[in-house]
Enzyme design. Structure first.
Site: not given
Length: 466
Positions: A266, A232
């Site tokens: 993110c 991720e």
């Protein structure tokens, strides 16, 4: 590179944790213990595992004030928001627990007279989870819960910025009844040591949340070993504002998407493309919204924006802003007394939010992950230009369109190169939808109906009548 963990509080620059870091030999002993514990734990009934997960979540609820304060101290998010991370952690864990039976069920083969045939999902063994500091609880729970419920043992490497979180989470799960050595914590400060731990033969899979550069490095380290690596990673996420929207409401949503957690997410909104018909009004609304934000001490309940994680991060964000200004961008950040006061603080890594106009794709902030409270606004002539610019990126985590025309909005997101696409929403992973990055934003997925895929392997059975 030193392996020592030397954690600095972002708001005070005081040392809050110091640890020599685990050696490779010590890490191997941890991995051997995890391998040994796996033999018994894998056979524990699923319902018993789920009971342990629920009890751990109940303990987190009881200690939410203490744990929330720990988050603020370690990574600087304002205290007013930290309990929400713990609430989201529970929501995600409960979803993952709810789907466990279906996700781990046997897959029947086609019926054939004289045969019993099936494919089973079986656990892998010890799994290394390297978690992120920006949302330590819920980024870890994405992998931890399916890993444990599938029957694996877990070695957690918390970020060196949030080491206290890792120790407390392990202790909570042990208190909840998880057998010792099923969930262990290792403190690793050196990327070289992390690479070596990932290569240990006892480690059967690696799950990493963090920067794209860190993910690429870890994947390369494990490349000579036949073991899965799930990543991720970062983003440079884009939003497109069409001219038919409620300008004030959308401006407020996108300021939050860009500035929340000091832009350290993110899936933060890092690029905003606005239709030329409304760009002036949109900028005015962004400026008015940002005047209401309060930058300051994250332990103060009135603070909306805290420090960035480190002096190094602050320098990188400053460099992106300086690069944009040197290439023609205009700083249109509104006057805000709290921004000015915090910037003069002698302690802490405070960086005031910045709004930029007249930006283009020659600028670092439009092409790289800034990971800070910077909101670049670029004018576009229409849908086609907006989508082309949004896709002009090495990243593909999320993208959003803001419009009252939902049919047109859905048509546009079909063409966007990102793992999660939104209409009239941003910066929100849903537990029941796959969280997956395209391009340089990730490999594999967590959450959603395929959340267990990365934590099991398939074993096919052919049983013939005698």
């Amino acid at each position: 590179m030193t392996n020592r963990i030397h954690t600095i509080c972002p708001s005070t620059n005081a040392v809050i944790f110091d640890h020599p870091g685990i050696s490779l030999a010590e890490a191997q002993q941890v991995a051997l213990a995890a391998k040994s514990a796996f033999q018994a734990y894998r056979g524990l009934p699923l319902q018993q595992k789920k009971t342990i997960i629920k009890k751990a979540l109940d303990i987190i609820d009881l200690r939410k004030d203490e744990l929330a304060r720990d988050i603020t101290t370690q990574m600087g998010r304002p205290i007013r928001y930290c309990a929400a991370e713990l609430k989201t952690t529970r929501v995600r864990a409960e979803y993952l627990s709810d789907i466990a039976e279906d996700s781990l069920a046997d897959l029947p083969g086609r019926a054939e007279i004289g045969f019993k045939r099936m494919t089973k999902r079986v656990p892998l063994g010890p799994i290394l989870i390297a978690s992120a500091w920006n949302y330590p609880y819920f980024t870890t729970i994405n992998a931890l819960v399916p890993a444990l419920l599938a029957g694996n043992t877990v070695i957690l490497r918390p970020s060196p910025q949030t080491p206290i979180f890792g120790e407390k989470l392990r202790d909570i799960f042990i208190e909840a009844g998880l057998p010792r050595d099923v969930f262990q914590v290792v403190h690793i400060g050196s990327l070289d040591t992390l690479d070596q731990v990932a290569q240990l033969p006892e480690i059967q899979s690696v799950s990493f949340t963090g920067s794209t550069a860190g993910g690429v490095r870890l994947r390369e380290a494990a490349a000579r070993y036949i073991k899965p690596v799930h990543l991720e990673l970062g983003g440079n996420d884009a939003a497109y504002v069409r001219p038919d929207i409620d300008v004030k409401a959308v401006a407020a949503e996108l300021v939050d998407g860009a500035i929340f957690n000091s832009g350290q997410s993110c899936c933060a909104v890092e690029r905003v493309y606005v239709h030329e018909k409304i760009v002036d009004e949109f900028i005015r609304c962004v400026q008015e919204e940002l005047k209401t934000y309060i930058l300051g001490d994250p332990l103060n309940e009135s603070t909306t924006t805290g420090p960035v994680i480190s002096h190094l991060a602050k320098s990188r964000i400053q460099a992106h802003v300086a690069d944009a200004l040197a290439k023609g961008a205009i700083d249109i950040t509104p006057s805000n007394e709290s921004f000015q006061l915090a910037q003069t603080a002698t302690m802490g890594n405070y960086f005031a939010p910045v709004v930029l106009a007249n930006v283009n794709h020659s600028m670092q902030t439009m092409k790289e992950e800034t990971f800070g409270p910077v909101m670049p606004i670029m004018t576009v002539s229409g849908d086609a230009e907006a989508v082309a610019l949004m896709n002009d990126s090495d990243y593909g985590l999320t993208a959003s369109v803001w419009t009252k025309d939902l049919e047109r909005g859905q048509e546009l997101i079909e063409d966007m190169e990102a793992g999660t696409v939104f209409v009239n929403r941003c910066d929100y992973p849903s537990p029941d939808l796959a969280w997956t990055g395209w391009k340089n934003s990730g490999l594999g997925c967590t959450l959603g109906p395929r959340a267990y895929d990365g934590f099991v392997k398939l074993k096919s059975y052919h049983i013939k009548d005698a």
